[in-house]
Scaffold this motif. Sequence first.
Motif, short mmCIF file in Angstrom:
data_model
loop_
_atom_site.label_atom_id
_atom_site.label_comp_id
_atom_site.label_asym_id
_atom_site.label_seq_id
_atom_site.Cartn_x
_atom_site.Cartn_y
_atom_site.Cartn_z
N GLY A 215 -4.26 6.89 -8.47
CA GLY A 215 -4.58 7.87 -7.45
C GLY A 215 -5.58 7.35 -6.45
O GLY A 215 -6.19 6.28 -6.63
N PRO A 216 -5.80 8.09 -5.36
CA PRO A 216 -6.66 7.60 -4.26
C PRO A 216 -8.13 7.50 -4.62
O PRO A 216 -8.87 6.81 -3.93
CB PRO A 216 -6.43 8.64 -3.16
N TRP A 217 -8.57 8.16 -5.69
CA TRP A 217 -9.99 8.12 -6.04
C TRP A 217 -10.32 6.95 -6.97
O TRP A 217 -11.49 6.72 -7.26
CB TRP A 217 -10.42 9.44 -6.68
N GLU A 218 -9.31 6.22 -7.41
CA GLU A 218 -9.53 5.03 -8.23
C GLU A 218 -8.65 3.89 -7.71
O GLU A 218 -7.73 3.43 -8.40
CB GLU A 218 -9.25 5.31 -9.71
N PRO A 219 -8.90 3.41 -6.49
CA PRO A 219 -8.07 2.37 -5.91
C PRO A 219 -8.30 1.01 -6.57
O PRO A 219 -9.31 0.78 -7.23
CB PRO A 219 -8.50 2.35 -4.44
N ARG A 220 -7.32 0.12 -6.37
CA ARG A 220 -7.42 -1.27 -6.82
C ARG A 220 -7.25 -2.17 -5.61
O ARG A 220 -6.47 -1.87 -4.70
CB ARG A 220 -6.34 -1.60 -7.86
N VAL A 221 -8.00 -3.30 -5.58
CA VAL A 221 -7.89 -4.27 -4.50
C VAL A 221 -7.69 -5.65 -5.11
O VAL A 221 -8.51 -6.10 -5.92
CB VAL A 221 -9.15 -4.27 -3.60
N ALA A 222 -6.59 -6.32 -4.75
CA ALA A 222 -6.31 -7.68 -5.21
C ALA A 222 -6.67 -8.66 -4.11
O ALA A 222 -6.46 -8.39 -2.92
CB ALA A 222 -4.84 -7.81 -5.60
N PHE A 223 -7.20 -9.85 -4.50
CA PHE A 223 -7.70 -10.84 -3.56
C PHE A 223 -6.90 -12.14 -3.69
O PHE A 223 -7.25 -13.00 -4.50
CB PHE A 223 -9.18 -11.10 -3.80
N PRO A 224 -5.85 -12.32 -2.90
CA PRO A 224 -5.07 -13.56 -2.98
C PRO A 224 -5.79 -14.77 -2.42
O PRO A 224 -5.50 -15.90 -2.80
CB PRO A 224 -3.82 -13.24 -2.15
N HIS A 225 -6.74 -14.57 -1.48
CA HIS A 225 -7.38 -15.70 -0.80
C HIS A 225 -8.89 -15.68 -1.01
O HIS A 225 -9.51 -14.63 -1.10
CB HIS A 225 -7.07 -15.68 0.70
N ALA A 226 -9.45 -16.89 -1.10
CA ALA A 226 -10.89 -17.07 -1.30
C ALA A 226 -11.60 -17.12 0.04
O ALA A 226 -11.30 -17.98 0.87
CB ALA A 226 -11.16 -18.34 -2.10
#
Length: 618
Positions: A534-545
């Motif tokens: 849900g929008p209150w527990e987002p996830r962010v993935a980081f492909p680049h350093a």
Amino acid sequence: MSQPCTSTTRRVAAIGAAVAIVAASSALGIGATTAVAAEEPTATSTVTPAAASAATPAATSAATPAAFASPETPVPTDAPDAPDEQPGGATPDPTPAPAAASETPLPAAPAADDGSDLAFTEPSTEDAPLALTATAGTPFSHTFETTGGNGTVGYAIQDAPSAAYSVDVETGVLSGTPTEAGTFDFEVVALSGSTQITEYVELTVSPGAPVGVTFGVATPDHDGLWQVDADGTIWEQAAGQGRVRIVPDVPVAEDTPLTLAGLAVDAYGNRTTPGGDDDYPRSTVTSTDDSDVATWNDGDSSTTVTFGGTGTRTVTVSEGGVSTAFDVVVGADGADEPAAPDTITFDEQSTPESPIRIETIAGEQIERTFTATGSSSELHYVLLTGATAFPVPGNEAPIAPLGLTVGDTSGVLSGAPTVAGEYDFQVMATNGSRAATQYVHLSIRPAATEELSLLVGTIGSPRGWLRDTEGLREVFAESGESIPFDAVPVTQGSTMAIRVTALDAFGNSTQESDGAQPVVTSTVSSDEVSLPYGPWEPRVAFPHASPHTITVALGDVSTSFDVDVQPTAATVGTTTPTAGTGTLAFTGAETSGPLAWALGLLAAGGGLLVHRLRRRRA
């Protein structure tokens, strides 16, 4: 970047480093960062992170076997020389030859331990909850245990029957001393890593031992009403107003009978004799005056007492193995002297089931006048809250919010309470001998959103950060301490979990108040934002350093924090292997990342998890 640490912190880190190195070296093979490589007359070249990312897949694949060979497996020295340049400047076929059988293949990276195998040892579902039993007035406990998880498990209770129940966040022990009998449904949740599971519970609380009989007493026309508690306390009542005052006895006129119905109760007022709410058992009534007669009424399960003469007598009501007595005064010494000449009433009528309803917003000024009439002397108004308030349906312990008062003689309810919620309380008007009660229900909604508080962590890591009005800090919930940080350090390819809490100026959650949803953005376009929970527990993935800035916005309110995405081992410092002499070649294994992870695990001890649970429970 973290702030300078203290000497104590450095000593703890040194001890943690020693333990982490031993554990990591034996379990994960960390530390074997060199390999035997043969020398060639040709010069070697160092691949920078930028160059490594630009290298072709074929070139990277060709360098892999020698670069990741184990120290026990020598690199073959009889490898053929590199082919000469083809006529016309043609480039040789870059496809690598099949690896020799003696070469050790690159081991697969260990899977992140996200606690996904977490489970309660006592399974339950919403339709088939875990059945527990307790007794009113008796301390109760039950330990909830789990298997699996990532080694750090925290517990919390949701929809608790009352404040009498709590769950230890670390041990999973549910404890409390219940006072209300009945059947209650609630949940206990366990958190480990990014996994949350729920145990559904049905708790049946039985009444305690009976201590006495409670009953109502009334004259035939209901001009006189009293309630006798199990301890013998007599409350005078007024129709539609409830209890008014405590009196020493029940006065009745000569030739006026009394009707009553008794129930055995425990020390908390719970009925101890089985039966429905309207099913009164047969009680027995005796009097110290032999001329009095008690008659049982089957129709309404009550007893009518007819008095044979004037004077004072003690009437005893027995039921369920216990008894309670009270005094009755018949004749001139009793009913002929009225208790008070006044009948006090409020201009606005209310009952426990239909209270006066007031709505407001946190921080806004309330001003509501309650007016009562019918007294021959000055009335005084009192706010009934907490221990002085009367129970109402659905709320056995009504309480008014802080910051609310009632004018002593004006009856003006005023204040600017700041804690959002639903509140029950009463306003009483009294002249010292008579009283009337106004039942009030106050709804306080959160004010406008002023702040976004963010709990930040990397999936699979025990470390956690808090971004609020005080800035970005790493939090250690076990000790209650925090350390200021400039940026959250994460590894390239990892996924960050964020928990968003919208707050008004007074700290009330505004998440459910206006229906708006937070939006997450990054300064790096390749970052991948997802909403699996849900929008209150987002996830962010980081492909680049690279340095990143994450922004969370809710309408016109937003907050940001920096993220330092560090390159993974595969993209740092790979040295081209050479053949022939058996010298050591740098493989590009990055030891600081796993070591920092191990130190963080020792220092944090699941701090973020416990911090999340304590905030939820609060």
